[in-house]
Design a protein around this motif. Structure first.
Motif, mmCIF file in Angstrom:
data_model
loop_
_atom_site.group_PDB
_atom_site.id
_atom_site.type_symbol
_atom_site.label_atom_id
_atom_site.label_comp_id
_atom_site.label_asym_id
_atom_site.label_seq_id
_atom_site.Cartn_x
_atom_site.Cartn_y
_atom_site.Cartn_z
ATOM 1 N N ASN A 83 -1.238 3.782 5.055
ATOM 2 C CA ASN A 83 -1.264 2.418 4.526
ATOM 3 C C ASN A 83 -0.620 2.363 3.138
ATOM 4 N N PRO A 84 0.507 1.642 2.975
ATOM 5 C CA PRO A 84 1.171 1.559 1.662
ATOM 6 C C PRO A 84 0.270 0.958 0.580
ATOM 7 N N ALA A 85 -0.682 0.136 0.996
ATOM 8 C CA ALA A 85 -1.596 -0.480 0.034
ATOM 9 C C ALA A 85 -2.898 0.302 -0.090
ATOM 10 N N GLY A 86 -2.954 1.477 0.531
ATOM 11 C CA GLY A 86 -4.167 2.279 0.521
ATOM 12 C C GLY A 86 -4.393 2.997 -0.797
ATOM 13 N N ILE A 87 -5.457 3.770 -0.869
ATOM 14 C CA ILE A 87 -5.858 4.413 -2.127
ATOM 15 C C ILE A 87 -4.877 5.485 -2.590
ATOM 16 N N TYR A 88 -4.039 6.012 -1.702
ATOM 17 C CA TYR A 88 -3.113 7.080 -2.102
ATOM 18 C C TYR A 88 -1.787 6.550 -2.639
ATOM 19 N N GLY A 89 -1.491 5.292 -2.403
ATOM 20 C CA GLY A 89 -0.314 4.659 -2.989
ATOM 21 C C GLY A 89 1.005 5.149 -2.427
ATOM 22 N N ARG A 90 2.070 4.563 -2.970
ATOM 23 C CA ARG A 90 3.416 4.959 -2.548
ATOM 24 C C ARG A 90 3.909 6.190 -3.298
ATOM 25 N N TRP A 91 3.602 6.276 -4.572
ATOM 26 C CA TRP A 91 4.038 7.394 -5.413
ATOM 27 C C TRP A 91 2.815 7.886 -6.199
ATOM 28 N N ALA A 92 2.435 9.140 -5.993
ATOM 29 C CA ALA A 92 1.264 9.701 -6.671
ATOM 30 C C ALA A 92 1.739 10.679 -7.751
#
Length: 481
Positions: free
Chosen positions: A395-404
């Motif tokens: 999920n792009p809007a999830g807790i891991y994000g697009r760029w960590a």
């Protein structure tokens, strides 16, 4: 991005069938297989002539046989340690290996390790198909392109059928490879003299550490897809059992073949994987060496299938971070076919010098993969302790994000920290020069990337993530955490 399956009551069929999943989550009701199958899978996966070539390194640098074998043992034990601990992630998460990196690098940031990993898959398969064709040409001389095509097509068919067939092929090949190479090893010990072909065989830290690094790097290369083949195991599979069987299989075959390679390289004036095996086997029983070379071809095709399958999973994972891909049979077939075409084109056009630079390839692979394995293992075992919101990985809007940033910064810090310690044919870092060519870069990369990631994630809100994990469990399995 990728949609995830909902739990159903339908149990998996025990019969072999074409796999339909790719990078998506494997629901617990579909899990199957026996944990001990990891042993033969990785034994045969590593029991290929490419592994033997890694053992040539020490002798080529003037290292005596017993020091070469010592370096191999240390390198294999260290490299397989990293690999086997990745295997435990499969049953816990139900995901292929590399897509798990989204939790550390972000949904799009994971493209950084993905790029290095695809390079590894392609490089090994090019080398494998060249070796397999060399083996066939000892009996049937002629053009190489038809054999390249045939073996790549066979690998593609196995990879398309997927996970269960890959396991079955590797498991049955294990018994054949042990039987044939036991005879070959006895023949080598009876007919050859150690260090006979190494002028002034001696010990040097430079040669010792290069052989150690080559062995470690070769084993660590399997880390990038190890849980691809454990992700279908039941969720409650013992962690110790998964790690044990993976370690036993991968380390056992590597220690055997690399040590045999070191022995052949120390005893024969011009060792090569095909010619040496053929010569030694034929000395004991006429024709047996040629037979052994041909028997090695199915094992090479088997690991080519494994590499095609893994490259497909990694490629789909990378593209899916930017453009949604449905994780179905069609995407698997297209992905595997594209990988196969690239392998064929490179194999047809690559210069012969590629084969001579195999050690450089292994070291480069080690440099790029070591920071990734440090970050991934630190996250799984130290930071998040194996608990992830699986649905948020897609999920792009999830807790891991697009760029960590923690994962990306730690990866590049580990990579940069290794540069002064690197020792390659085209570059030697200042610390390596001071150590007379010794290469300890992988130790530095492991430590720096792992510690940096731990430090950068100390402020991670694990309580918020715990809520996301519970929501993910309800979505995927219809239960609470």
């Amino acid at each position: 991005m990728t949609s995830l399956p909902a739990a159903t009551e339908k149990a998996p069929s025990p019969s072999l069938k074409i796999e339909t999943r790719s990078i998506d989550y494997v629901p617990r009701h579909e899990r199957h297989g026996k944990v001990w199958h990891q042993g033969p899978f990785w034994f045969t996966g590593n029991f290929v002539l490419t592994t033997m070539v890694t053992g040539f390194t020490g002798a080529a640098l003037g290292l005596s046989l017993h020091y070469s074998i010592l370096a191999i043992v240390l390198g294999v034990c260290l490299g397989t340690f990293c690999m086997a601990f990745h295997a435990n992630q499969g049953p816990r998460m139900g995901l292929p290996q590399m897509i798990q990196s989204r939790a550390q690098f972000g949904l799009r940031g994971a493209i950084v390790p993905f790029t290095a990993v695809v390079f590894v898959y392609i490089g090994f398969n090019v080398f494998n198909v060249i070796l397999a064709t060399d083996a066939i040409n000892t009996v049937v001389p002629g053009a190489r392109a038809p054999w390249y095509s045939l073996m790549i097509i066979l690998a593609v068919i196995i990879a398309v059928v997927g996970h269960d067939l890959l396991h079955a092929v590797q498991r049955w090949l294990t018994y054949i490879m042990i039987s044939v190479f036991s005879v070959l090893t006895v023949s080598a010990l009876m007919t050859l003299q150690a260090d006979a072909a190494v002028a002034d065989a001696h010990f040097s830290w430079s040669a010792f550490l290069i052989q150690l690094s080559a062995a470690a790097g070769y084993q660590i290369s399997y880390s990038v897809y190890v849980s691809d083949y454990s992700r279908y195991l039941p969720h409650k599979t013992s962690s110790r059992q998964v790690i044990f069987w993976t370690y036993l299989g991968a380390a056992g075959s590597a220690l055997w073949l690399m040590s045999l390679g070191a022995f052949l390289a120390s005893a024969l004036p011009s060792p090569d994987a095909i010619g040496s095996v053929r010569e030694v086997g034929n000395q004991m029983i006429p024709g047996f060496g040629t037979f052994t070379v041909l028997i090695a071809v199915p094992a090479l095709v088997g690991i080519m299938a494994v590499n095609c399958y893994g490259a497909m999973l990694t490629g789909i994972s990378a593209i899916d971070g930017f453009l949604q891909i449905q994780p179905n049979l069609k995407s698997r077939v297209v992905g595997i076919a594209l990988v196969a075409v690239v392998i064929f084109l490179i194999a047809m056009n690559i210069p012969d010098s590629y084969l001579a630079s195999f050690n450089t390839f292994v070291l480069l692979m080690l440099y790029f993969l070591m920071p990734w394995t440090a970050v991934n293992l630190a996250d799984f075992y130290v930071v998040r302790k194996g608990h992830y919101a699986i649905s948020d990985i897609f999920n792009p809007a999830g807790i891991y994000g697009r760029w960590a940033m923690p994962g990306l910064v730690a990866y590049f810090l580990g990579l940069i920290a290794m540069i002064p310690f690197m020792s390659l044919s085209f570059y030697q870092g200042p610390v390596s020069r001071a150590l007379e060519g010794a290469d300890i870069a992988f130790v530095i990369g492991l430590a720096v990337a792992g510690v940096a990631y731990w430090a950068l994630t100390r402020g991670l809100d694990l309580d918020a993530e715990r809520l996301a994990i519970q929501a993910s469990e309800r979505q995927l399995e219809g239960v609470g955490q």
